[in-house]
Write an enzyme that holds these catalytic residues in place. Structure first.
Site, PDB file in Angstrom:
ATOM      1  N   TYR A 208      -5.264 -10.420  32.622  1.00 56.20           N
ATOM      2  CA  TYR A 208      -4.086  -9.462  33.247  1.00 56.20           C
ATOM      3  C   TYR A 208      -3.239 -10.353  34.254  1.00 56.20           C
ATOM      4  CZ  TYR A 208      -3.604  -7.999  38.056  1.00 56.20           C
ATOM      5  OH  TYR A 208      -3.137  -7.922  39.270  1.00 56.20           O
TER       6      TYR A 208
ATOM      7  N   SER B 262      -4.319   6.609  43.676  1.00 56.16           N
ATOM      8  CA  SER B 262      -5.503   7.661  43.813  1.00 56.16           C
ATOM      9  C   SER B 262      -6.566   6.235  44.683  1.00 56.16           C
ATOM     10  CB  SER B 262      -6.299   7.348  42.322  1.00 56.16           C
ATOM     11  OG  SER B 262      -6.457   6.269  41.766  1.00 56.16           O
TER      12      SER B 262
ATOM     13  N   SER C 137       1.600  -9.903  41.086  1.00 53.17           N
ATOM     14  CA  SER C 137       0.240 -10.499  41.735  1.00 53.17           C
ATOM     15  C   SER C 137       1.012 -11.885  42.124  1.00 53.17           C
ATOM     16  CB  SER C 137      -0.599  -9.797  40.713  1.00 53.17           C
ATOM     17  OG  SER C 137      -1.459 -11.006  40.992  1.00 53.17           O
TER      18      SER C 137
ATOM     19  N   GLY D 217      -0.109   5.055  40.485  1.00 51.52           N
ATOM     20  CA  GLY D 217      -1.773   4.108  40.777  1.00 51.52           C
ATOM     21  C   GLY D 217      -1.586   4.796  42.428  1.00 51.52           C
TER      22      GLY D 217
ATOM     23  N   GLY E  56      -7.318   2.127  46.168  1.00 54.26           N
ATOM     24  CA  GLY E  56      -6.446   0.592  46.572  1.00 54.26           C
ATOM     25  C   GLY E  56      -4.956   1.235  47.689  1.00 54.26           C
ATOM     26  N   ILE E  57      -4.562  -0.469  46.884  1.00 54.67           N
ATOM     27  CA  ILE E  57      -3.284  -0.312  46.828  1.00 54.67           C
ATOM     28  C   ILE E  57      -2.333   0.561  47.087  1.00 54.67           C
ATOM     29  CG2 ILE E  57      -0.624  -2.275  46.943  1.00 54.67           C
ATOM     30  CD1 ILE E  57      -2.857  -4.510  45.835  1.00 54.67           C
ATOM     31  N   GLY E  58      -2.597   1.227  46.247  1.00 50.09           N
ATOM     32  CA  GLY E  58      -1.635   2.471  45.732  1.00 50.09           C
ATOM     33  C   GLY E  58      -1.579   3.314  46.878  1.00 50.09           C
TER      34      GLY E  58
ATOM     35  N   LEU F 129       8.133   8.225  44.984  1.00 46.36           N
ATOM     36  CA  LEU F 129       7.617   8.177  44.626  1.00 46.36           C
ATOM     37  C   LEU F 129       6.640   6.553  44.397  1.00 46.36           C
ATOM     38  CD1 LEU F 129       7.644  10.053  41.094  1.00 46.36           C
ATOM     39  CD2 LEU F 129       6.455   8.048  41.023  1.00 46.36           C
ATOM     40  N   ILE F 130       5.808   6.616  43.874  1.00 50.52           N
ATOM     41  CA  ILE F 130       4.108   5.980  43.958  1.00 50.52           C
ATOM     42  C   ILE F 130       3.860   6.226  43.117  1.00 50.52           C
ATOM     43  CG2 ILE F 130       2.273   4.512  44.725  1.00 50.52           C
ATOM     44  CD1 ILE F 130       3.355   5.732  47.904  1.00 50.52           C
TER      45      ILE F 130
END
Length: 255
Positions: A138, A10, A125, A8, A12-14, A5-6
């Site tokens: 962030y 939608s 990150s 985010g 980019g990275i996900g 299960l991932i």
């Protein structure tokens, strides 16, 4: 193959992680706040999941069925000096980047613990181990995420759950261009803000990060922290070798 299960997924990275894992034969459950944007992904399931909403998390996990691996990727960023960063924005980042990740982990852990197997992979990150000016809110949320992840590794390892933290540096995604900025032209921090492209360093692709995540999932005994790409490795090595009693910057500031 694993059921993954991932959060985010939608963009980019996900999204890149979902594609990479699906191509490797895993059963992928891609989630996003707006599941309609997942329609073109080659995955087994597409579910609505807002990591800041407990009811949304509960419904998604019930619909997903058994989960072998959680890839906690949902996140956002802002641009603001800490002196003037709106505290509501800082709180929003903590809710999404840190507490949201913990909320989903809490949802999957009971079944993993009972089975005595499972993987938690947190997309963090390099800013979970060092800081960059103007991106402090962030970075602070990623430091919090890494503290939670490392604690989970200690607490749940006895039950067969393996925890990994993937640490990219700068990544070429729309997240950077979509980031909210709170640095007006007349801000005394504007000269620093204009240096951000240089301070962020060399940029890698979402696909490169996705490959690192997939490799980590497929390792029998993955490490706790996994730098994603050569730029991240260099920055984290420099941080480790630098004195701990003074601020550290991986690149020079013209200040």
């Amino acid at each position: 193959m694993s059921s993954v299960l991932i959060t985010g997924a939608s963009q980019g990275i996900g999204r890149a992680i979902a594609v990479e894992l699906a191509h490797r034969g895993h059963r992928v459950i891609a989630t996003a706040r707006r599941p309609e944007v997942l329609a073109d992904l080659p995955v087994a399931e597409r579910l609505r999941l807002d990591v800041t909403d407990q009811d949304s998390v509960d419904r998604a996990l019930e619909a997903a069925g058994e989960i072998d691996v959680l890839v906690s990727n949902a996140g956002a960023t802002v641009r603001a000096p800490l002196e003037t960063a709106p505290l509501a924005e800082v709180e929003r980042l903590y809710q999404l980047n840190a507490l949201g990740a913990l909320r989903v982990a809490q949802g999957v852990l009971p079944a993993m613990r009972e089975r005595r197997s499972g993987r938690l992979v947190f997309v963090s990150s390099i800013q979970g181990r060092l800081v960059l000016p103007i991106i402090g809110p962030y970075g602070a949320s990623k430091w919090a995420l890494e503290a939670m992840a490392e604690t989970l590794a200690i607490e749940t390892g006895h039950f067969g759950v393996k925890v990994s933290i993937v640490q990219p540096g700068a990544v070429a995604t729309t997240g950077v261009t979509q980031a909210r900025s709170f640095v007006p032209e007349d801000s005394p921090y504007a000269p620093l803000y204009r240096q951000l492209p240089t301070l962020r360093g060399e940029v890698i692709t979402s696909e490169e990060v996705a490959a690192v995540v997939a490799d980590t999932i497929e390792q029998p005994d993955p490490p706790l922290r996994v730098p994603a790409g050569a730029p991240a490795e260099r920055a984290l090595k420099a941080r480790k070798e630098a004195p701990e009693n003074e601020p550290f910057m991986p690149a020079a500031i013209d200040w």
